[in-house]
Motif scaffolding. Sequence first.
Motif, PDB file in Angstrom:
ATOM      1  N   CYS A 506       0.845  -1.196   0.000  1.00 54.58           N
ATOM      2  CA  CYS A 506       0.000   0.000   0.000  1.00 54.58           C
ATOM      3  C   CYS A 506       0.878   1.242   0.000  1.00 54.58           C
ATOM      4  O   CYS A 506       2.099   1.165   0.186  1.00 54.58           O
ATOM      5  N   ASN A 507       0.234   2.393  -0.213  1.00 53.03           N
ATOM      6  CA  ASN A 507       0.946   3.666  -0.211  1.00 53.03           C
ATOM      7  C   ASN A 507       1.340   4.027   1.231  1.00 53.03           C
ATOM      8  O   ASN A 507       0.502   3.996   2.128  1.00 53.03           O
ATOM      9  N   PRO A 508       2.633   4.367   1.475  1.00 48.06           N
ATOM     10  CA  PRO A 508       3.055   4.693   2.855  1.00 48.06           C
ATOM     11  C   PRO A 508       2.240   5.825   3.477  1.00 48.06           C
ATOM     12  O   PRO A 508       1.966   5.799   4.679  1.00 48.06           O
ATOM     13  N   GLU A 509       1.857   6.825   2.667  1.00 50.32           N
ATOM     14  CA  GLU A 509       1.064   7.923   3.218  1.00 50.32           C
ATOM     15  C   GLU A 509      -0.308   7.434   3.662  1.00 50.32           C
ATOM     16  O   GLU A 509      -0.819   7.855   4.705  1.00 50.32           O
ATOM     17  N   ASP A 510      -0.907   6.549   2.859  1.00 48.75           N
ATOM     18  CA  ASP A 510      -2.210   5.984   3.247  1.00 48.75           C
ATOM     19  C   ASP A 510      -2.081   5.166   4.525  1.00 48.75           C
ATOM     20  O   ASP A 510      -2.971   5.171   5.381  1.00 48.75           O
ATOM     21  N   LEU A 511      -0.952   4.446   4.654  1.00 45.25           N
ATOM     22  CA  LEU A 511      -0.728   3.640   5.853  1.00 45.25           C
ATOM     23  C   LEU A 511      -0.628   4.530   7.097  1.00 45.25           C
ATOM     24  O   LEU A 511      -1.189   4.200   8.148  1.00 45.25           O
ATOM     25  N   ASP A 512       0.081   5.673   6.974  1.00 50.23           N
ATOM     26  CA  ASP A 512       0.188   6.601   8.107  1.00 50.23           C
ATOM     27  C   ASP A 512      -1.182   7.112   8.521  1.00 50.23           C
ATOM     28  O   ASP A 512      -1.475   7.248   9.717  1.00 50.23           O
ATOM     29  N   LYS A 513      -2.032   7.428   7.532  1.00 45.82           N
ATOM     30  CA  LYS A 513      -3.381   7.899   7.840  1.00 45.82           C
ATOM     31  C   LYS A 513      -4.186   6.814   8.561  1.00 45.82           C
ATOM     32  O   LYS A 513      -4.943   7.100   9.496  1.00 45.82           O
ATOM     33  N   LYS A 514      -4.024   5.553   8.141  1.00 49.86           N
ATOM     34  CA  LYS A 514      -4.761   4.456   8.767  1.00 49.86           C
ATOM     35  C   LYS A 514      -4.303   4.245  10.210  1.00 49.86           C
ATOM     36  O   LYS A 514      -5.111   3.939  11.095  1.00 49.86           O
ATOM     37  N   LEU A 515      -3.004   4.422  10.452  1.00 48.74           N
ATOM     38  CA  LEU A 515      -2.484   4.255  11.817  1.00 48.74           C
ATOM     39  C   LEU A 515      -3.028   5.316  12.764  1.00 48.74           C
ATOM     40  O   LEU A 515      -3.166   5.081  13.963  1.00 48.74           O
ATOM     41  N   LYS A 516      -3.313   6.516  12.219  1.00 48.25           N
ATOM     42  CA  LYS A 516      -3.833   7.608  13.038  1.00 48.25           C
ATOM     43  C   LYS A 516      -5.356   7.613  13.096  1.00 48.25           C
ATOM     44  O   LYS A 516      -5.937   8.307  13.927  1.00 48.25           O
ATOM     45  N   SER A 517      -5.986   6.872  12.198  1.00 43.60           N
ATOM     46  CA  SER A 517      -7.449   6.866  12.124  1.00 43.60           C
ATOM     47  C   SER A 517      -8.040   5.982  13.216  1.00 43.60           C
ATOM     48  O   SER A 517      -7.465   4.961  13.606  1.00 43.60           O
ATOM     49  N   LYS A 518      -9.217   6.388  13.687  1.00 42.10           N
ATOM     50  CA  LYS A 518      -9.916   5.595  14.697  1.00 42.10           C
ATOM     51  C   LYS A 518     -10.702   4.444  14.075  1.00 42.10           C
ATOM     52  O   LYS A 518     -11.219   3.580  14.792  1.00 42.10           O
ATOM     53  N   GLU A 519     -10.796   4.434  12.737  1.00 44.35           N
ATOM     54  CA  GLU A 519     -11.599   3.415  12.055  1.00 44.35           C
ATOM     55  C   GLU A 519     -10.823   2.109  11.873  1.00 44.35           C
ATOM     56  O   GLU A 519     -11.416   1.039  11.824  1.00 44.35           O
ATOM     57  N   HIS A 520      -9.500   2.174  11.744  1.00 42.37           N
ATOM     58  CA  HIS A 520      -8.689   0.982  11.502  1.00 42.37           C
ATOM     59  C   HIS A 520      -8.170   0.464  12.839  1.00 42.37           C
ATOM     60  O   HIS A 520      -7.022   0.699  13.227  1.00 42.37           O
ATOM     61  N   LEU A 521      -9.027  -0.293  13.539  1.00 34.73           N
ATOM     62  CA  LEU A 521      -8.710  -0.737  14.890  1.00 34.73           C
ATOM     63  C   LEU A 521      -7.605  -1.776  14.909  1.00 34.73           C
ATOM     64  O   LEU A 521      -6.845  -1.872  15.866  1.00 34.73           O
ATOM     65  N   GLY A 522      -7.507  -2.588  13.840  1.00 36.11           N
ATOM     66  CA  GLY A 522      -6.493  -3.636  13.806  1.00 36.11           C
ATOM     67  C   GLY A 522      -5.092  -3.068  13.849  1.00 36.11           C
ATOM     68  O   GLY A 522      -4.259  -3.486  14.674  1.00 36.11           O
ATOM     69  N   LEU A 523      -4.795  -2.109  12.980  1.00 38.21           N
ATOM     70  CA  LEU A 523      -3.468  -1.493  12.963  1.00 38.21           C
ATOM     71  C   LEU A 523      -3.205  -0.734  14.256  1.00 38.21           C
ATOM     72  O   LEU A 523      -2.097  -0.758  14.798  1.00 38.21           O
TER      73      LEU A 523
END
Length: 559
Positions: A506-523
């Motif tokens: 995946c795109n590293p920038e998208d991954l950073d957003k997912k890590l900070k997002s409250k929606e992606h509980l797994g990461l």
Amino acid sequence: MKARNLIFTAAISILTTIFTAGVFANEQADVFERTYVCDCVGNEDNTLFLVRTLYEDTWHMAIYAFVNGLYNKDIQMHLIWDEATATASIRGLVYSPFSKNFYFTSAFRNGDDDTTPGLWQVSFLDQNNSESFKLYHEHMDDGIGYLLTNKKGVWLLKDEIDNKTGEWWTYSSLYQIEDENGRYLCRKQNEIPGNTPDSTKTNKFHSIVSFESNKENFPKPDNIKYEMNAIFQNTDYTILICDSDEKSWWVYDCIAEIPTKYESFTSAFNAAQAIDRNYEAELTQSAQQENGESPAASRVILQILALLCFAVTVLSVVYLIIRKIKQGKKNATALIERNKMIFGIQEAERAKISRDIHDSVVQDIRVLRLETENLVVDDASKQRQTKIEDIATDCIIKLRNICYNLTPAELATHNEGDSSKLELISIINSLVQQFSSRTHIPCVFKVDEGFEYPVLEKEKTQNLFRVIQEALTNIEKHSYATQASIFIKKDGSSLIIYVTDDGIGCNPEDLDKKLKSKEHLGLRSMKDRMELIGGSIEFFTAQNDGMEIKLQLPLENAE
């Protein structure tokens, strides 16, 4: 200044009305009706004015004294001087705040009478009586003169006759008429002292006559308020005079009594302003010394105050930073404790749900499968019996996988015991085998050569297991990988675990957003679990280039 200008305007309007309307005696009315008011200057409180007038019939000038009043009956007007025969003979009315005297200049002689040209001083014994005056005359050669005042006295710029060549009014000279103490001087100021060549002993300033004859084409500075400002200006402590070349300007320092030439008006004006600032600073310093204040002490006090302010500011900033750090540590500790509690509750609930499924639903389906196997059926129903047995067996396998994911047998065994330590390698190996069997994605588990299997605290093992389990779940659901691997090694005093796949990444920038997002509980839970046990997690990925997850955990508490 605006108020003073308004008073001057009002005074000229009153004077014009007086001359045109004939307020005074009838015998004077015909004279006043033929008289123009050209200029006037007043004292400090604008109660007494000197007025320059022009007679229309004879076109010569005269000077009147004018005492202001509230009503017409209070107004006084008296003729002071009436000897000028030329229209331009009288110039430069000025009032001295130092001696309380008025000055004006007469440019030309009256016929053969050479007593007329020069400087005239008007002194009033009574400022409220226009007739109580005295005249003093300083004889000078013919030539137009203009007057100015500043904080150092009264100054006159006057056209001169060149005694060597006999030429008339080709240059002008500067005179000081009064000093700041009100002493009458009338001395020429532009003779340079010192060992200088004879040709430079006298500065030849621009001629007033030359300027007036060509003033329409004369290059004028930007700050002109009056016509003569084009060649003659003043500041508090300097006089600015245009040179005869019409480009250069002289700055005469009224205190040092030194003239300096500059290439342009702008540079001359800036130099004059600098001289004023220096003298004002010296006056301030002198005033402090007279009042018992030491400039050095004042500077020291100011420096101490500045240092105190700086120190207070620095201490405030440091205090806020320390407070923020402490608050951050407190918040971080609170967050870790919260996560520890949450993950502990999750593990307990997982174990309970796993046991409930295993002890109830799985056992019931096993009984159902055994009962189905024991049924006696005819040959036509045999195939359906076998299919039901297979479905029951598949359900049992799926439920066991769910139970394993909820609580692996290795963890469940230790959870039920009293051990506070868990061996990690066998647990991960079981997880890998279960993952490959369930997903049919080959997963290689390798341990670095010479690696000593660590026995970790139960909490650390549980959280490492859950992080690796979540990584494998993401590979199964999102990566479209054809193979995966897990590699464990020891680097110094840290345990390093790599989880790698050959999926789409995946795109590293998208991954950073997912890590900070409250929606992606797994990461988020992977990151929180590693922080809870004092470790770290890093993601290395690119679009269509798979992903590598690096887990690092200090081994200070490992055996």
